[in-house]
Design an enzyme around this catalytic site. Sequence first.
Site, PDB file in Angstrom:
ATOM      1  N   ARG A   1      -8.356 -15.840 -27.194  1.00  0.00           N
ATOM      2  CA  ARG A   1      -8.018 -14.607 -26.849  1.00  0.00           C
ATOM      3  C   ARG A   1      -9.989 -14.339 -27.329  1.00  0.00           C
ATOM      4  O   ARG A   1     -10.153 -13.705 -28.128  1.00  0.00           O
ATOM      5  CB  ARG A   1      -8.005 -13.781 -27.138  1.00  0.00           C
ATOM      6  CG  ARG A   1      -7.643 -12.584 -27.402  1.00  0.00           C
ATOM      7  CD  ARG A   1      -6.718 -11.748 -25.805  1.00  0.00           C
ATOM      8  NE  ARG A   1      -6.172 -11.833 -26.095  1.00  0.00           N
ATOM      9  CZ  ARG A   1      -5.008 -11.385 -24.425  1.00  0.00           C
ATOM     10  NH1 ARG A   1      -5.786 -11.972 -22.757  1.00  0.00           N
ATOM     11  NH2 ARG A   1      -4.361 -12.252 -24.177  1.00  0.00           N
TER      12      ARG A   1
ATOM     13  N   ARG B   1      -7.583 -23.323 -18.744  1.00  0.00           N
ATOM     14  CA  ARG B   1      -7.570 -22.181 -20.556  1.00  0.00           C
ATOM     15  C   ARG B   1      -7.087 -23.065 -21.707  1.00  0.00           C
ATOM     16  O   ARG B   1      -7.294 -23.001 -22.114  1.00  0.00           O
ATOM     17  CB  ARG B   1      -7.910 -21.384 -19.810  1.00  0.00           C
ATOM     18  CG  ARG B   1      -6.329 -20.570 -20.420  1.00  0.00           C
ATOM     19  CD  ARG B   1      -6.790 -19.150 -19.835  1.00  0.00           C
ATOM     20  NE  ARG B   1      -6.009 -18.493 -19.393  1.00  0.00           N
ATOM     21  CZ  ARG B   1      -5.440 -17.169 -20.264  1.00  0.00           C
ATOM     22  NH1 ARG B   1      -6.484 -15.986 -19.968  1.00  0.00           N
ATOM     23  NH2 ARG B   1      -3.766 -16.642 -19.327  1.00  0.00           N
TER      24      ARG B   1
ATOM     25  N   HIS C   1     -14.053 -15.948 -17.199  1.00  0.00           N
ATOM     26  CA  HIS C   1     -13.766 -14.655 -17.691  1.00  0.00           C
ATOM     27  C   HIS C   1     -14.106 -14.117 -19.461  1.00  0.00           C
ATOM     28  O   HIS C   1     -13.339 -13.828 -19.977  1.00  0.00           O
ATOM     29  CB  HIS C   1     -11.649 -14.831 -18.047  1.00  0.00           C
ATOM     30  CG  HIS C   1     -11.296 -13.469 -18.698  1.00  0.00           C
ATOM     31  ND1 HIS C   1     -11.345 -12.513 -19.150  1.00  0.00           N
ATOM     32  CD2 HIS C   1      -9.831 -13.121 -17.176  1.00  0.00           C
ATOM     33  CE1 HIS C   1     -10.095 -12.058 -19.148  1.00  0.00           C
ATOM     34  NE2 HIS C   1      -9.938 -11.810 -17.744  1.00  0.00           N
TER      35      HIS C   1
ATOM     36  N   ASP D   1      -9.292  -1.801 -15.397  1.00  0.00           N
ATOM     37  CA  ASP D   1      -9.214  -3.465 -14.726  1.00  0.00           C
ATOM     38  C   ASP D   1      -9.179  -3.148 -13.279  1.00  0.00           C
ATOM     39  O   ASP D   1      -8.142  -2.918 -12.289  1.00  0.00           O
ATOM     40  CB  ASP D   1      -7.717  -3.374 -15.017  1.00  0.00           C
ATOM     41  CG  ASP D   1      -7.632  -4.859 -14.688  1.00  0.00           C
ATOM     42  OD1 ASP D   1      -6.551  -5.544 -15.126  1.00  0.00           O
ATOM     43  OD2 ASP D   1      -8.446  -5.773 -14.426  1.00  0.00           O
TER      44      ASP D   1
ATOM     45  N   GLU E   1     -16.260 -10.204 -15.862  1.00  0.00           N
ATOM     46  CA  GLU E   1     -15.806 -12.504 -15.461  1.00  0.00           C
ATOM     47  C   GLU E   1     -16.675 -12.119 -14.024  1.00  0.00           C
ATOM     48  O   GLU E   1     -16.444 -11.567 -12.813  1.00  0.00           O
ATOM     49  CB  GLU E   1     -14.610 -12.121 -15.354  1.00  0.00           C
ATOM     50  CG  GLU E   1     -13.307 -11.314 -16.554  1.00  0.00           C
ATOM     51  CD  GLU E   1     -12.411 -11.302 -16.283  1.00  0.00           C
ATOM     52  OE1 GLU E   1     -11.721 -11.360 -15.472  1.00  0.00           O
ATOM     53  OE2 GLU E   1     -12.220  -9.877 -17.401  1.00  0.00           O
TER      54      GLU E   1
HETATM   55  O1  TA6 Z   1      -9.311 -10.376 -16.181  1.00  0.00           O
HETATM   56  C1  TA6 Z   1      -8.789  -8.776 -16.463  1.00  0.00           C
HETATM   57  C2  TA6 Z   1      -7.555  -9.390 -16.618  1.00  0.00           C
HETATM   58  O2  TA6 Z   1      -6.743 -10.169 -14.967  1.00  0.00           O
HETATM   59  C3  TA6 Z   1      -6.508  -8.335 -17.117  1.00  0.00           C
HETATM   60  O3  TA6 Z   1      -5.296  -7.782 -16.282  1.00  0.00           O
HETATM   61  C4  TA6 Z   1      -5.646  -9.014 -18.432  1.00  0.00           C
HETATM   62  O4  TA6 Z   1      -4.255  -9.208 -17.580  1.00  0.00           O
HETATM   63  C5  TA6 Z   1      -6.775  -9.645 -18.903  1.00  0.00           C
HETATM   64  O5  TA6 Z   1      -7.117 -10.587 -17.733  1.00  0.00           O
HETATM   65  C6  TA6 Z   1      -6.509 -10.628 -19.768  1.00  0.00           C
HETATM   66  O6  TA6 Z   1      -4.742 -11.224 -18.933  1.00  0.00           O
HETATM   67  P1  TA6 Z   1      -4.864 -12.408 -20.660  1.00  0.00           P
HETATM   68  O7  TA6 Z   1      -4.108 -13.661 -19.137  1.00  0.00           O
HETATM   69  O8  TA6 Z   1      -5.858 -13.392 -20.525  1.00  0.00           O
HETATM   70  O9  TA6 Z   1      -3.946 -11.770 -21.378  1.00  0.00           O
END
Ligand code: TA6
Length: 294
Positions: free
Chosen positions: A69, A92, A154, A198, A257
């Site tokens: 994260r 990832r 991301h 988002d 991102e």
């Molecule tokens: O990039 C935005 C997103 O798609 C959000 O909707 C949120 O889910 C984020 O990615 C994080 O996703 P993750 O699977 O890493 O928790």
Amino acid sequence: MSYEHFEIPGRLSIEDDADGWPVLHVSSAWSAAEIHLHGAHVTRFRKSGDAPLLFLSERAEFAPGKPIRGGVPIIFPWFGNRDGQPAHGTARTTAWELEETAECEDGSVLAAFRLPADGGCDVTFRVTVGRTLRMDLRIANATDAPLAFENCLHTYFETGDIHRTEVRGLRGAGFIDSLTGQRHTDTADAIRFAAETDRIYQNTTAACEIHDPAFGRVITVRKSGSRSTVVWNPWTDKSKRMADFGDDEYLRMVCVESGNVKDDAITLAPGGSELLTVEIDSAPVVEKPGMEAK
Ligand code: TA6
């Protein structure tokens, strides 16, 4: 596996982290970075004298099958959720192979990774740590059939105060609001944050700036080989729902991102390749007299 032959005295060392995952510690004359072999995941980048540029959750988990994260998760071969599959693809949460390390002529330090062969696509990732952080994700189609995929770096950026943070550069671009599924055109001069945000911007090659007055800096996000930019802050409720994210960590991060997702997804002809490049940097903001916060 021994990684000693990849080490560069004073520039790059490799140690296992507390969970036994190999981590590269990279330093240049201007900056320092940390890269986990797990996901070829850049978890830290900081320029000397500046606050960290990348955000890493204090609750980030480092475990098999779990995405880290924060930092720069590599999203491939799909973006978002897919029934019965891990969100944001498999790259990832895969252990990448370290292929090369080098000190470049300009004093920057290179680390190059390869995704273990999977279904005929050849995926390499190069990280260059120097005056800036540059990342190059190349996807090549080594099969005799078209290869369809989405890709995205991301990137989680650290910000001093989300309430005072602005993202600029996307005015005029169309975007999908992931919270409603509706499509809009952004007419504002900046994206400001006061709730979960988002947005998937499509068909934009624009560089973005993250204005971070709390840290007295502007972060620049330049990209090539990318037509999508995603802007995300989970705000309060979603933060509480993420076990690997502190309830109040939304206050000091924003994701900007860069990739090719949704309408901008890519189909590679046999033998074709695509290069996604993202380069991030920061510069101090010189407050002009009389520019007190309004
Ligand atoms: O990039 C935005 C997103 O798609 C959000 O909707 C949120 O889910 C984020 O990615 C994080 O996703 P993750 O699977 O890493 O928790």
